[in-house]
Design a protein around this motif. Structure first.
Motif, mmCIF file in Angstrom:
data_model
loop_
_atom_site.group_PDB
_atom_site.id
_atom_site.type_symbol
_atom_site.label_atom_id
_atom_site.label_comp_id
_atom_site.label_asym_id
_atom_site.label_seq_id
_atom_site.Cartn_x
_atom_site.Cartn_y
_atom_site.Cartn_z
ATOM 1 N N VAL A 217 22.067 15.640 -38.428
ATOM 2 C CA VAL A 217 20.868 15.272 -37.673
ATOM 3 C C VAL A 217 20.135 16.512 -37.142
ATOM 4 N N THR A 218 20.891 17.566 -36.853
ATOM 5 C CA THR A 218 20.240 18.785 -36.360
ATOM 6 C C THR A 218 20.090 19.819 -37.476
ATOM 7 N N GLN A 219 20.463 19.427 -38.685
ATOM 8 C CA GLN A 219 20.306 20.290 -39.867
ATOM 9 C C GLN A 219 20.898 21.672 -39.688
ATOM 10 N N MET B 150 20.489 -0.210 -28.144
ATOM 11 C CA MET B 150 20.115 -0.775 -29.436
ATOM 12 C C MET B 150 18.598 -0.703 -29.657
ATOM 13 N N ILE C 59 16.786 1.781 -28.703
ATOM 14 C CA ILE C 59 16.555 3.158 -29.155
ATOM 15 C C ILE C 59 17.082 3.359 -30.576
ATOM 16 N N VAL D 275 16.286 15.091 -24.245
ATOM 17 C CA VAL D 275 16.540 13.791 -24.887
ATOM 18 C C VAL D 275 17.388 13.979 -26.142
ATOM 19 N N SER D 276 17.002 14.949 -26.965
ATOM 20 C CA SER D 276 17.766 15.210 -28.187
ATOM 21 C C SER D 276 19.187 15.640 -27.848
ATOM 22 N N LEU E 165 21.185 12.604 -27.079
ATOM 23 C CA LEU E 165 21.481 11.857 -28.306
ATOM 24 C C LEU E 165 22.529 12.587 -29.145
ATOM 25 N N VAL E 166 22.429 13.918 -29.221
ATOM 26 C CA VAL E 166 23.397 14.706 -29.991
ATOM 27 C C VAL E 166 24.779 14.620 -29.356
ATOM 28 N N LEU F 221 15.303 8.863 -38.642
ATOM 29 C CA LEU F 221 16.332 9.897 -38.809
ATOM 30 C C LEU F 221 16.898 9.860 -40.225
ATOM 31 N N LEU G 53 16.695 22.508 -28.598
ATOM 32 C CA LEU G 53 16.672 21.050 -28.482
ATOM 33 C C LEU G 53 16.170 20.680 -27.094
ATOM 34 N N ASP G 54 15.470 19.538 -26.984
ATOM 35 C CA ASP G 54 15.052 19.093 -25.662
ATOM 36 C C ASP G 54 16.124 18.184 -25.059
ATOM 37 N N THR H 195 14.271 16.659 -38.520
ATOM 38 C CA THR H 195 14.351 15.336 -37.914
ATOM 39 C C THR H 195 13.673 15.339 -36.555
ATOM 40 N N LEU H 196 13.395 14.123 -36.094
ATOM 41 C CA LEU H 196 12.907 13.852 -34.753
ATOM 42 C C LEU H 196 13.620 14.668 -33.682
ATOM 43 N N LEU H 197 14.942 14.810 -33.814
ATOM 44 C CA LEU H 197 15.715 15.477 -32.759
ATOM 45 C C LEU H 197 15.364 16.951 -32.666
ATOM 46 N N ILE I 29 14.702 4.623 -33.644
ATOM 47 C CA ILE I 29 14.698 5.980 -34.192
ATOM 48 C C ILE I 29 15.581 6.183 -35.425
#
Lengths: 205, 205, 205
Positions: B135-137, C120, C122, B29-30, B33-34, C130, B26-27, C140-142, C126
């Motif tokens: 979200v991260t499957q 909000m 963001i 930013v992710s 968010l996670v 998602l 994961l980067d 997903t994007l993440l 996204i």
């Protein structure tokens, strides 16, 4: 009477949710959570979007029926698997028919128009199953060509049209019959959306 | 003091969320968010279902602690991985114990009954982790046999019973100790739900 | 004029949602649901978290534009695939730029502070994507290193800073230009987050 049938519908949704999810090994706790999510998830999302009080918070019977049905699905799985294989599907169809017309009525009674009512019929009908499949990482409804949302859509639109033509009691009975008939035909003849109504974009090499 | 510990719990949830999710690359930013989703997701869903103001909107400390802890988990990953491997798990257990009793109190104070309070304890405790895994499957909690929801369930029910027997301060301390003890035992002896309490339905050939 | 552009943005989000999801075979019903989810999902979640009325319930134009665009994406897929391949991406970038500044304004106007407004922005930008990827079980994007949330974050923060320096009309135009420019550069040069800003924890053997 209708209240009793609605609770029966909630129980059937929980059981059919467990039957679908348990193709992956699940423990009793996960099964109960999956049953709850399937049975109550769609209505919960609907109430949140419409900013109405979430239905099972004020009448916990829904909650306990879903818990009871999920536990029964675990304990009584041998009994359930001995039933005619499509019985649960037909009961699910009957449940969907009843819940869909109720959602239409509830949404209209909350002051929203017919479009929102139809959308909420579909949201209530499919969101619980989507949540279940997302949480158990099984292919969701949207990835199969099963006709599940479409009969609800047709039935809800028909109900709104029929309301203008006859008494509400007649209209709702007819709409329920139409949803049930569609789902039954789909289950019986295993009808799915024809391939030419599908789309797949191949990424360029 | 309790407020400080709660914020510490939020930070630990964010860090343990990042540790769990980062088994997939994961980067930064992710990762943030996670971390946010894990730490704030459960409480957000609880407040939405109960139609209460979402807790971190009115006190952004929760938000910033989760952001800070997620970034720290990225920057300080070498340091974190040098810690005794189960330390984060035990801190997570302590956080869950504290948050669970707080949720019971908040739900009761909002006029809901004990059943809703227990359900909200579980929702708050597990939804953030479910969102993270969806979200991260990665395989969700529901697919493992880890005992995570059960100790919260037991602790919340015990707390409600103890309230009738002793002062609230005593009851909450005892309930927190019971949740922490259960989770610690589960982490220490790696206890999982026995196979005979699981169900898997083989599709017919 | 701005209202018209916003609806155009909703349509573009639906189309780009369909293009992304249809790498897995989907039927026309699923495509419409996926288009709706992508185009309306983020704003719906934002309104639910902020406890505001969900935006498309009171103005169904958003809903019908998303339905129409999704159906158009199905029917007109040959036409769309003949367009310059990155046109939809650039339109998506323009849509995101417009929607982001609107979300900032809406959140501030609802009495929340700048931090909540940026969050909000963001969330709105996204969450729809998602939801789409979770429901169609695509990465997903993440999980990608695509820079999607970051330009929104930068643009929203810049907008709030610029508000103090110039008229709101100027600030919003500049902020929109900044978001669009960032996304365009990212699309044109296929910039992604550098590997050293990523983290992967190998489980111990």
């Amino acid at each position: 009477m209708e209240y009793f049938l609605t609770q029966l519908g909630i129980g059937v949704f929980a059981i059919s949710g467990v039957l679908s999810a348990a193709r992956t090994r699940l423990d009793i706790v996960s099964i109960t959570l999956v049953g709850l999510l399937t049975a109550l998830g769609g209505g919960t999302l609907r109430d949140i979007i419409l900013d109405l009080p979430v239905f099972w918070l004020s009448d916990l019977t829904y909650f306990w029926v879903a818990v009871g049905a999920s536990c029964f699905a675990f304990v009584g799985i041998r009994f359930i698997l001995k039933l005619p294989p499509r019985l649960i599907s037909y009961l699910d169809a009957a449940g969907i028919a009843l819940i869909s017309v109720q959602v239409i009525e509830k949404t209209l009674a909350s002051g929203y128009g017919p479009t929102v009512a139809v959308v909420m019929g579909i949201v209530t009908g499919i969101a619980g199953g989507l949540f279940r499949d997302m949480v158990t990482q099984r292919p969701t409804l949207l990835l199969s060509r099963e006709l599940y949302a479409t009969p609800i859509l047709v039935g809800c639109v028909v109900y709104l049209l029929l309301m203008a033509l006859m008494s509400q009691a007649q209209a709702r009975l007819l709409a329920m019959a139409i949803i049930f008939a569609q789902r039954s035909a789909i289950i019986h003849w295993q009808i799915s959306i024809p391939l030419r109504l599908t789309l797949e974009i191949k990424p360029k090499p």
